[in-house]
Each structure stands twice: as structure tokens, then as C-alpha cells.
Design a protein around this motif. Structure first.
Motif, PDB file in Angstrom:
ATOM      1  N   LYS A 135       0.852  -1.189   0.000  1.00  0.00           N
ATOM      2  CA  LYS A 135       0.000   0.000   0.000  1.00  0.00           C
ATOM      3  C   LYS A 135       0.886   1.236   0.000  1.00  0.00           C
ATOM      4  O   LYS A 135       1.920   1.259   0.674  1.00  0.00           O
ATOM      5  N   TYR A 136       0.496   2.243  -0.753  1.00  0.00           N
ATOM      6  CA  TYR A 136       1.225   3.506  -0.686  1.00  0.00           C
ATOM      7  C   TYR A 136       0.267   4.666  -0.856  1.00  0.00           C
ATOM      8  O   TYR A 136      -0.711   4.602  -1.597  1.00  0.00           O
ATOM      9  N   PHE A 137       0.572   5.720  -0.107  1.00  0.00           N
ATOM     10  CA  PHE A 137      -0.194   6.952  -0.141  1.00  0.00           C
ATOM     11  C   PHE A 137       0.814   8.091  -0.261  1.00  0.00           C
ATOM     12  O   PHE A 137       1.473   8.453   0.718  1.00  0.00           O
ATOM     13  N   ASP A 138       0.973   8.612  -1.452  1.00  0.00           N
ATOM     14  CA  ASP A 138       1.918   9.701  -1.679  1.00  0.00           C
ATOM     15  C   ASP A 138       1.536  10.421  -2.972  1.00  0.00           C
ATOM     16  O   ASP A 138       0.452  10.195  -3.510  1.00  0.00           O
ATOM     17  N   GLY A 139       2.406  11.302  -3.438  1.00  0.00           N
ATOM     18  CA  GLY A 139       2.146  12.035  -4.668  1.00  0.00           C
ATOM     19  C   GLY A 139       1.344  13.307  -4.490  1.00  0.00           C
ATOM     20  O   GLY A 139       1.059  14.011  -5.470  1.00  0.00           O
ATOM     21  N   TYR A 140       0.987  13.617  -3.234  1.00  0.00           N
ATOM     22  CA  TYR A 140       0.150  14.795  -3.002  1.00  0.00           C
ATOM     23  C   TYR A 140       0.863  16.092  -3.371  1.00  0.00           C
ATOM     24  O   TYR A 140       0.220  17.059  -3.780  1.00  0.00           O
ATOM     25  N   GLU A 141       2.181  16.124  -3.231  1.00  0.00           N
ATOM     26  CA  GLU A 141       2.914  17.354  -3.545  1.00  0.00           C
ATOM     27  C   GLU A 141       2.881  17.664  -5.040  1.00  0.00           C
ATOM     28  O   GLU A 141       3.190  18.782  -5.467  1.00  0.00           O
ATOM     29  N   LEU A 142       2.502  16.659  -5.840  1.00  0.00           N
ATOM     30  CA  LEU A 142       2.388  16.856  -7.288  1.00  0.00           C
ATOM     31  C   LEU A 142       1.002  17.341  -7.700  1.00  0.00           C
ATOM     32  O   LEU A 142       0.794  17.747  -8.841  1.00  0.00           O
ATOM     33  N   ASP A 143       0.063  17.299  -6.772  1.00  0.00           N
ATOM     34  CA  ASP A 143      -1.318  17.690  -7.044  1.00  0.00           C
ATOM     35  C   ASP A 143      -1.502  19.170  -6.672  1.00  0.00           C
ATOM     36  O   ASP A 143      -1.958  19.511  -5.579  1.00  0.00           O
ATOM     37  N   THR A 144      -1.128  20.059  -7.593  1.00  0.00           N
ATOM     38  CA  THR A 144      -1.176  21.492  -7.294  1.00  0.00           C
ATOM     39  C   THR A 144      -2.585  22.075  -7.364  1.00  0.00           C
ATOM     40  O   THR A 144      -2.800  23.227  -6.977  1.00  0.00           O
ATOM     41  N   ALA A 145      -3.530  21.302  -7.859  1.00  0.00           N
ATOM     42  CA  ALA A 145      -4.923  21.770  -7.855  1.00  0.00           C
ATOM     43  C   ALA A 145      -5.519  21.604  -6.455  1.00  0.00           C
ATOM     44  O   ALA A 145      -6.139  22.526  -5.913  1.00  0.00           O
ATOM     45  N   ARG A 146      -5.311  20.457  -5.891  1.00  0.00           N
ATOM     46  CA  ARG A 146      -5.845  20.193  -4.550  1.00  0.00           C
ATOM     47  C   ARG A 146      -5.007  20.874  -3.471  1.00  0.00           C
ATOM     48  O   ARG A 146      -5.551  21.361  -2.464  1.00  0.00           O
ATOM     49  N   TYR A 147      -3.695  20.901  -3.682  1.00  0.00           N
ATOM     50  CA  TYR A 147      -2.788  21.499  -2.706  1.00  0.00           C
ATOM     51  C   TYR A 147      -2.024  22.641  -3.393  1.00  0.00           C
ATOM     52  O   TYR A 147      -0.899  22.461  -3.858  1.00  0.00           O
ATOM     53  N   LYS A 148      -2.674  23.768  -3.481  1.00  0.00           N
ATOM     54  CA  LYS A 148      -2.079  24.920  -4.151  1.00  0.00           C
ATOM     55  C   LYS A 148      -0.827  25.376  -3.418  1.00  0.00           C
ATOM     56  O   LYS A 148      -0.850  25.618  -2.207  1.00  0.00           O
ATOM     57  N   HIS A 149       0.261  25.494  -4.137  1.00  0.00           N
ATOM     58  CA  HIS A 149       1.550  25.806  -3.532  1.00  0.00           C
ATOM     59  C   HIS A 149       1.615  27.282  -3.142  1.00  0.00           C
ATOM     60  O   HIS A 149       1.857  28.151  -3.980  1.00  0.00           O
ATOM     61  N   ASP A 150       1.426  27.558  -1.874  1.00  0.00           N
ATOM     62  CA  ASP A 150       1.450  28.928  -1.380  1.00  0.00           C
ATOM     63  C   ASP A 150       2.845  29.285  -0.859  1.00  0.00           C
ATOM     64  O   ASP A 150       3.659  28.415  -0.559  1.00  0.00           O
ATOM     65  N   ARG A 151       3.114  30.566  -0.745  1.00  0.00           N
ATOM     66  CA  ARG A 151       4.443  31.058  -0.398  1.00  0.00           C
ATOM     67  C   ARG A 151       4.889  30.613   0.990  1.00  0.00           C
ATOM     68  O   ARG A 151       6.062  30.336   1.220  1.00  0.00           O
ATOM     69  N   VAL A 152       3.968  30.527   1.928  1.00  0.00           N
ATOM     70  CA  VAL A 152       4.346  30.172   3.308  1.00  0.00           C
ATOM     71  C   VAL A 152       4.306  28.662   3.543  1.00  0.00           C
ATOM     72  O   VAL A 152       4.486  28.197   4.657  1.00  0.00           O
ATOM     73  N   LYS A 153       4.054  27.913   2.506  1.00  0.00           N
ATOM     74  CA  LYS A 153       4.087  26.448   2.524  1.00  0.00           C
ATOM     75  C   LYS A 153       3.053  25.823   3.464  1.00  0.00           C
ATOM     76  O   LYS A 153       3.283  24.739   4.017  1.00  0.00           O
ATOM     77  N   ASN A 154       1.934  26.473   3.623  1.00  0.00           N
ATOM     78  CA  ASN A 154       0.864  25.840   4.387  1.00  0.00           C
ATOM     79  C   ASN A 154       0.382  24.566   3.708  1.00  0.00           C
ATOM     80  O   ASN A 154      -0.103  23.639   4.361  1.00  0.00           O
ATOM     81  N   TYR A 155       0.547  24.510   2.379  1.00  0.00           N
ATOM     82  CA  TYR A 155       0.117  23.318   1.644  1.00  0.00           C
ATOM     83  C   TYR A 155       0.860  22.066   2.120  1.00  0.00           C
ATOM     84  O   TYR A 155       0.300  20.961   2.104  1.00  0.00           O
ATOM     85  N   MET A 156       2.115  22.249   2.569  1.00  0.00           N
ATOM     86  CA  MET A 156       2.845  21.072   3.052  1.00  0.00           C
ATOM     87  C   MET A 156       2.276  20.566   4.374  1.00  0.00           C
ATOM     88  O   MET A 156       2.242  19.354   4.620  1.00  0.00           O
ATOM     89  N   HIS A 157       1.806  21.475   5.195  1.00  0.00           N
ATOM     90  CA  HIS A 157       1.141  21.027   6.425  1.00  0.00           C
ATOM     91  C   HIS A 157      -0.134  20.257   6.079  1.00  0.00           C
ATOM     92  O   HIS A 157      -0.426  19.215   6.690  1.00  0.00           O
ATOM     93  N   LEU A 158      -0.884  20.746   5.098  1.00  0.00           N
ATOM     94  CA  LEU A 158      -2.108  20.053   4.691  1.00  0.00           C
ATOM     95  C   LEU A 158      -1.795  18.668   4.118  1.00  0.00           C
ATOM     96  O   LEU A 158      -2.535  17.708   4.349  1.00  0.00           O
ATOM     97  N   ILE A 159      -0.698  18.578   3.385  1.00  0.00           N
ATOM     98  CA  ILE A 159      -0.285  17.271   2.851  1.00  0.00           C
ATOM     99  C   ILE A 159       0.094  16.328   3.991  1.00  0.00           C
ATOM    100  O   ILE A 159      -0.304  15.154   4.009  1.00  0.00           O
ATOM    101  N   ASP A 160       0.866  16.832   4.959  1.00  0.00           N
ATOM    102  CA  ASP A 160       1.208  16.001   6.119  1.00  0.00           C
ATOM    103  C   ASP A 160      -0.042  15.509   6.839  1.00  0.00           C
ATOM    104  O   ASP A 160      -0.128  14.350   7.273  1.00  0.00           O
ATOM    105  N   GLU A 161      -1.031  16.392   6.960  1.00  0.00           N
ATOM    106  CA  GLU A 161      -2.284  16.005   7.608  1.00  0.00           C
ATOM    107  C   GLU A 161      -2.980  14.886   6.831  1.00  0.00           C
ATOM    108  O   GLU A 161      -3.536  13.948   7.418  1.00  0.00           O
TER     109      GLU A 161
END
Length: 411
Positions: A149-175
Motif C-alpha cells: 500500500k502507498y499513499f503519496d504524490g500529493y505534492e504533485l497535485d497542485t490543484a488540490r494542494y495549491k503551492h502557497d508562499r508560506v508552505k501551508n500546503y505542506m502542512h495540509l499534505i502532512d495532515e
């Protein structure tokens, strides 16, 4: 009648032991870029509760400073040292580009699947390269190894996780990664799982030692609490025995906390938290290293390391009996002076020697037994005048563990 009863009891005991072994499961977490001093001074109730139940220790990365195995204190380098139990001179991942990993040094995932094909593995990761490059998912060089099983690739999904300057998207990905892991653990817990979380390192790079970094670590603690609750539920409902390990891949620079990669004390100093007591004689009296996690998991999961792999592992198990540590080799006028620190008083140490390094190319090294001395002696002097070479690999085989060192002779 007594003999028959004894045999029956023995058979039952063996059966129960085998059943217990099959219920051993491991989950380890790499929380990126958190220095030991930061972890120790913050109020982190979940991490500290786990440490109180099991153990906490400072750890180091970076190999042996100033030697052939000195290793950059960089993220992917540290991950692969954990996965393979080796330093960069062997696994060949010197940076985050991961261009040419040496898959001849197998990961703990591959070793588990090779011995127990029926066991399940999983990775929950905020960075896809962990699976595709470090684990070598479905690559010919790894024998087309796959995790179940694997769950990854979210950092490549810029529609769902819009890459913002302060990198809040990475916290959302971790969540999201934590959510995936919790659901999977509760419903179909794999035997070996890796959770990787990135946000703390991003805050370190952006803000250094700062309130932002502290907030990120406290949010990490909440995520760890969710994971551990799932593990505790598994233990209660399914009578499973779990090894839960949390660690980091590097520290940060002393001046600002923004950088890493060098060999300063803070950049090399990391930590390990576990629900199990990682406290054998080695782990108690010596500072363990990130390479020690792999053989620790192997021992807990009852993985028998093939001899050729065991001869290459740079780590030492932090559970169970350990015979020797602190190996050193030195060339002196046609002799190799070999020394070690004895952690036991009985038994012997066999000294094996080869002048080749064929393992890195998936070939066999021709080791010769050149000495066998009492373990308590702590040293042996090996004459090599009749087998002169510019390079030697030395393996010390003790009753409960092996150590290895490389040696280049003076020109």
C-alpha cells in the motif's frame, strides 16, 4: 507419561512463540529536520508520553566524522541510512537528487518481503521520491520490489494542494498522510510501515529557530498522537506487538537553524523515541546512530539478515544482546591493528578479511578468517605482509552482532 507431557508443553510453547512472532508489527516515522534540543525543550505531550512508556535517546547522523563513511546531513541521505543500515559510502545517496542509489544494499522493506513474502508493507509519505527512488518501487534493480500500500504524490497535485508562499500546503499534505495512515492502521495494519512528514523541515529552512518552527513541531506532536492512538487500538483489539519509532533525519546549524548538511555538532545530533525500551548495553552507554534503526527493526521483526548483508550493515541493534561496539582498524608496517569494545565477557571474536569490495556490484567478496581471539581481549594484530593491498574490508564476528570497517593503506 511425564516425558509425553513435557513434549506437549514444549510444542505448545513453540507454537505460541511462533504466533507471537507473526504478530510483531513496526511503524516508524521520520519527522524531517528537528534538532534534539528543540524536541527536548518544547511541551510535546504525545511524544513525551511515548518516550516515558518506552525510551528516548539522542542519536547521530553523518557517519564517522572525518572518515571514509562521513555522510552529508541531508534528508534523503538520512532516510536511506535508516532504510539500509549503511552510510553514504555504501548506499550512494549523497543528496536529495537520488540519482544512483546502490540497490545492492537492500532496504529493511525488501529484506522483510524476501523472508516473509506474505507480510504486508506500506508507505505514507509527503515526498513521492521516498517510494519511487529510495525504495526503488517496481524497478528492475530492486527485483521489481513493491510495497503493498502507498499513499503519496500529493505534492504533485497542485490543484488540490495549491503551492502557497508560506508552505501551508505542506502542512495540509502532512495532515492527509496522517489521515491515510490512521485509517489504514485501524482497518488493515501492514506489518511494516513508514510515515514521512516534511512540514517541520520547511519551517526550519524558512524561519530557522523561530516561533514558526516551534508551532510546526507542536502540530507534529498532535499528528504523532493520532498515529499512536491507532497503534494502541491495534494492540488492544488484535493482541499485536508493536514497535513504534519516531526519529528525524538531521539537525540544523547552530547560528540560525535554517541550514544543514554539514558536520557541526547540532547538525549531526538527532534523536529517537520509541514505545519499546531501546536500551540494551550498546544503546544505554553509547550514542546510537540512524543506521542502528534498520537492524533494530530487523531483530524485532525476526528478520534473519543474509550473511553477505550482515557483513555490510553499519548499524547495531538497540534491542537484544549485543557483544561488541566501537571497532577501529589501523595499518602499521605490514600489520592491521584491530580493536573493539567488549560488551560481554565471554565468547570470541572472529576477524574476517578481504581485499575486494565486490558486494557493491552484486558480486561476492572472498573473506578469509585471519584470527579468532577472546572477545574480552578487545584487540587483535593481523599480519598482512604477504597479502599487500591498498584496500581491505574487515568484519568482526561476535556471538551477538557483527561490525565492519574499511581500510586504505598509506601510499
Amino acid at each position: 507419561m511425564i516425558k509425553k507431557l513435557s513434549v506437549a508443553v514444549l510444542v505448545v510453547a513453540m507454537s505460541l512463540n511462533i504466533q507471537a512472532q507473526t504478530r510483531n508489527k513496526t511503524l516508524y516515522v521520520i519527522a524531517d529536520g528537528i534538532p534534539a534540543d528543540v524536541l527536548e525543550r518544547l511541551d510535546l505531550p504525545n511524544i513525551k508520553r511515548i518516550a516515558k512508556e518506552g525510551s528516548y535517546s539522542r542519536m547521530h547522523v553523518g557517519g564517522d566524522k572525518g572518515t571514509y563513511n562521513q555522510t552529508p546531513t541531508i534528508s534523503a541521505v538520512g532516510y536511506n541510512s535508516l532504510l539500509t543500515g549503511t552510510w553514504v559510502n555504501k548506499h550512494n545517496v549523497p543528496d536529495n537528487d537520488i540519482k544512483e542509489p546502490n540497490y545492492n544494499y537492500p532496504t529493511i522493506f525488501k529484506l522483510l518481503k524476501d523472508q516473509y513474502p506474505q507480510k504486508k508493507t506500506a508507505i505514507f509519505s509527503s515526498w513521492t521520491d521516498n517510494r519511487t527512488k529510495l525504495l526503488g518501487y517496481d524497478l528492475p534493480a530492486t527485483g521489481n520490489f513493491k510495497v503493498n500500500k502507498y499513499f503519496d504524490g500529493y505534492e504533485l497535485d497542485t490543484a488540490r494542494y495549491k503551492h502557497d508562499r508560506v508552505k501551508n500546503y505542506m502542512h495540509l499534505i502532512d495532515e492527509q498522510v496522517i489521515s491515510d495512515a490512521v485509517v489504514t492502521l485501524k482497518t488493515d495494519a501492514p506489518d511494516l510501515s513508514w510515515v514521512y512528514l516534511e512540514y517541520t523541515d520547511d519551517m526550519g529552512h524558512m524561519y530557522g529557530d523561530s516561533p514558526q518552527m516551534e508551532v510546526a513541531v507542536k502540530m507534529l506532536d498532535e499528528q504523532i498522537g493520532k498515529l499512536y492512538a491507532a497503534v494502541e487500538l491495534r494492540k488492544k483489539q488484535h493482541k499485536e506487538n508493536w514497535l513504534f519509532i519516531i526519529t528525524t533525519d538531521h539537525g540544523r546549524d547552530e547560528k540560525t537553524g535554517k541550514g544543514h548538511g554539514g558536520q557541526s555538532t547540532r547538525q549531526r545530533t538527532t534523536w529517537v523515541v520509541s514505545n519499546q525500551k531501546l536500551a540494551n548495553k550498546y544503546a544505554t552507554y553509547y550514542q546510537p546512530a540512524i543506521v542502528d534503526i534498520m537492524p533494530t527493526i530487523a531483530r524485532f521483526m525476526n528478520i534473519t539478515l543474509p550473511l553477505k548483508v550482515a557483513q555490510e550493515i553499519d548499524g547495531i541493534p538497540m534491542i537484544g544482546a549485543v557483544s561488541i561496539t566501537n571497532a577501529n582498524v589501523n595499518y602499521i608496517q605490514g600489520n592491521i591493528d584491530v580493536s573493539w569494545t567488549a560488551l560481554e565477557n565471554t565468547g570470541s571474536v572472529k576477524v574476517w578479511l578481504t581485499t575486494t569490495n565486490n558486494f557493491k556490484a552484486s558480486s561476492k567478496d572472498d573473506y578469509k578468517l585471519v584470527a579468532e581471539v577472546p572477545l574480552a581481549d578487545g584487540h587483535a594484530l593481523i599480519g598482512v605482509k604477504h597479502s599487500q593491498s591498498s584496500f581491505y574490508k574487515i568484519v568482526l564476528e561476535a556471538p551477538n552482532n557483527m561490525l565492519n570497517r574499511w581500510l586504505e593503506t598509506p601510499k
